[in-house]
Design a protein around this motif. Structure first.
Motif, PDB file in Angstrom:
ATOM      1  N   GLU A  34      -6.050  -5.525  -3.115  1.00 51.80           N
ATOM      2  CA  GLU A  34      -5.182  -4.277  -3.667  1.00 51.80           C
ATOM      3  C   GLU A  34      -6.254  -2.944  -4.370  1.00 51.80           C
ATOM      4  O   GLU A  34      -6.551  -3.762  -5.593  1.00 51.80           O
ATOM      5  N   LYS A  91      -7.554   0.044  -6.646  1.00 51.68           N
ATOM      6  CA  LYS A  91      -7.679   0.962  -7.109  1.00 51.68           C
ATOM      7  C   LYS A  91      -8.588   1.860  -8.227  1.00 51.68           C
ATOM      8  O   LYS A  91      -8.930   1.296  -8.891  1.00 51.68           O
ATOM      9  N   THR A 150     -10.658   4.978 -10.065  1.00 50.57           N
ATOM     10  CA  THR A 150     -10.491   6.437 -10.275  1.00 50.57           C
ATOM     11  C   THR A 150     -11.955   7.050 -10.185  1.00 50.57           C
ATOM     12  O   THR A 150     -12.685   6.061 -10.624  1.00 50.57           O
ATOM     13  N   ASP A 200      -6.029   3.381   1.485  1.00 47.10           N
ATOM     14  CA  ASP A 200      -4.733   3.417   2.257  1.00 47.10           C
ATOM     15  C   ASP A 200      -4.049   4.569   1.499  1.00 47.10           C
ATOM     16  O   ASP A 200      -3.291   5.203   2.195  1.00 47.10           O
ATOM     17  N   SER A 201      -4.953   5.263   0.900  1.00 46.49           N
ATOM     18  CA  SER A 201      -3.994   6.625  -0.377  1.00 46.49           C
ATOM     19  C   SER A 201      -4.975   6.970  -1.225  1.00 46.49           C
ATOM     20  O   SER A 201      -5.858   6.343  -1.633  1.00 46.49           O
ATOM     21  N   LYS A 221      -4.395   9.843  -4.527  1.00 46.21           N
ATOM     22  CA  LYS A 221      -3.853  10.818  -5.497  1.00 46.21           C
ATOM     23  C   LYS A 221      -5.091  11.092  -6.553  1.00 46.21           C
ATOM     24  O   LYS A 221      -5.455  10.686  -7.292  1.00 46.21           O
ATOM     25  N   GLU A 245      -7.237   9.153  -7.663  1.00 47.44           N
ATOM     26  CA  GLU A 245      -6.919   7.667  -7.450  1.00 47.44           C
ATOM     27  C   GLU A 245      -7.275   7.173  -6.124  1.00 47.44           C
ATOM     28  O   GLU A 245      -6.496   7.704  -5.360  1.00 47.44           O
ATOM     29  N   ARG A 269      -7.226   4.674  -3.060  1.00 49.57           N
ATOM     30  CA  ARG A 269      -5.960   3.095  -3.656  1.00 49.57           C
ATOM     31  C   ARG A 269      -7.078   2.468  -2.274  1.00 49.57           C
ATOM     32  O   ARG A 269      -6.488   2.753  -1.021  1.00 49.57           O
ATOM     33  N   TYR A 270      -7.614   1.430  -2.118  1.00 48.36           N
ATOM     34  CA  TYR A 270      -8.177   0.317  -0.688  1.00 48.36           C
ATOM     35  C   TYR A 270      -7.363  -0.773  -0.874  1.00 48.36           C
ATOM     36  O   TYR A 270      -7.196  -1.436  -1.799  1.00 48.36           O
ATOM     37  N   ARG A 271      -7.272  -1.163   0.430  1.00 49.05           N
ATOM     38  CA  ARG A 271      -7.119  -3.145   0.719  1.00 49.05           C
ATOM     39  C   ARG A 271      -8.306  -3.494   1.322  1.00 49.05           C
ATOM     40  O   ARG A 271      -8.794  -2.888   2.375  1.00 49.05           O
ATOM     41  N   SER A 274      -8.459  -4.271 -10.168  1.00 46.79           N
ATOM     42  CA  SER A 274      -8.147  -5.367  -8.712  1.00 46.79           C
ATOM     43  C   SER A 274      -6.634  -6.313  -8.812  1.00 46.79           C
ATOM     44  O   SER A 274      -6.803  -7.141  -9.608  1.00 46.79           O
TER      45      SER A 274
END
Length: 225
Positions: free
Chosen positions: A143, A145, A147, A172-173, A175, A184, A186-188, A215
């Motif tokens: 996962e 994140k 920026t 996934d999201s 923000k 920000e 967020r990848y999987r 990560s």
């Protein structure tokens, strides 16, 4: 061997018959506990419960045998215990169901029946766990994140990198942070090779202006080794 040891029409049970049923429950309970410990994550209290559970269930079945009202009351008691307990993994549920089945069978006197089937089930489970039946190929999931500045168009920004270093990547999201001046993401992702994780992060640092990249492991419920 598959007939009941106890005579259904009789109210009293001889001491010899009772002792045979109890010893069968104890031995088969230990068998269930040993099989559950094989290549599995477990606690001491849980395996002790598996070993004792057949005797307890046998006691209940012998007490309610032939009494419909008492049987319904016991069913309600088991339901309360079920809903007050913490949900376990698939293997824990299998072991509990197996232990209860042993107690049900020995409580009704089917000693030979439950012994035969328990040996078959134990052998079957040991074989399946030995040959790693049903295991997926080990892959590295992460996962991530990332920026990025607000003026950077994030759709498709890292697609070429993900295509090179990963089997799959899902956004996934998204923000906003720092009063909306940063995003920000967020990848999987599923890496093709865990050794290339640093190369991927270095390439993403060039894209996002050397801002923060995190990560970490994907949060999953792993119940077995």
């Amino acid at each position: 061997m598959l007939s009941s040891l106890l005579v259904e029409s009789s109210v009293e049970v001889s001491f010899k018959e009772l002792l045979i049923c109890i010893m069968t429950s104890v031995l088969l309970g230990l068998l269930v506990a040993c099989v559950h410990m094989y290549r599995n994550v477990y606690s001491k209290n849980f395996v002790i419960t598996l070993a004792v559970l057949p005797v307890l269930v046998q006691l209940v079945i012998m007490l309610v045998n032939g009494n419909l009202g008492t049987g319904v009351a016991v069913l309600g008691a088991f339901s309360l215990i079920r809903f007050r307990s913490v949900a376990g993994g698939a293997r824990e549920i299998t072991s509990i169901f197996w232990s209860m089945g042993i107690g049900l069978a020995t409580g009704m006197g089917y000693v030979g029946y439950v012994t035969l089937f328990s040996l078959i089930i134990a052998l079957f489970l040991l074989i399946l766990n030995t040959v790693h039946f049903g295991e997926k190929q080990k892959v590295t999931e992460r996962e991530i994140k990332i920026t990025i500045p607000e003026d950077l168009d994030y759709p498709g920004l890292f697609d070429d990198l993900f295509q090179e270093y990963t089997y799959s990547a899902t956004l996934d999201s998204v923000k906003t942070t720092n009063m909306g001046s940063l995003y920000e993401l967020r990848y999987r992702i599923t890496l093709k090779d865990s050794q290339t994780e640093k190369e991927l992060m270095d390439a993403m640092r060039i894209r996002n202006g050397n801002l923060t990249i995190i990560s970490g492991k994907v949060a999953t419920n792993r119940e077995e080794l």
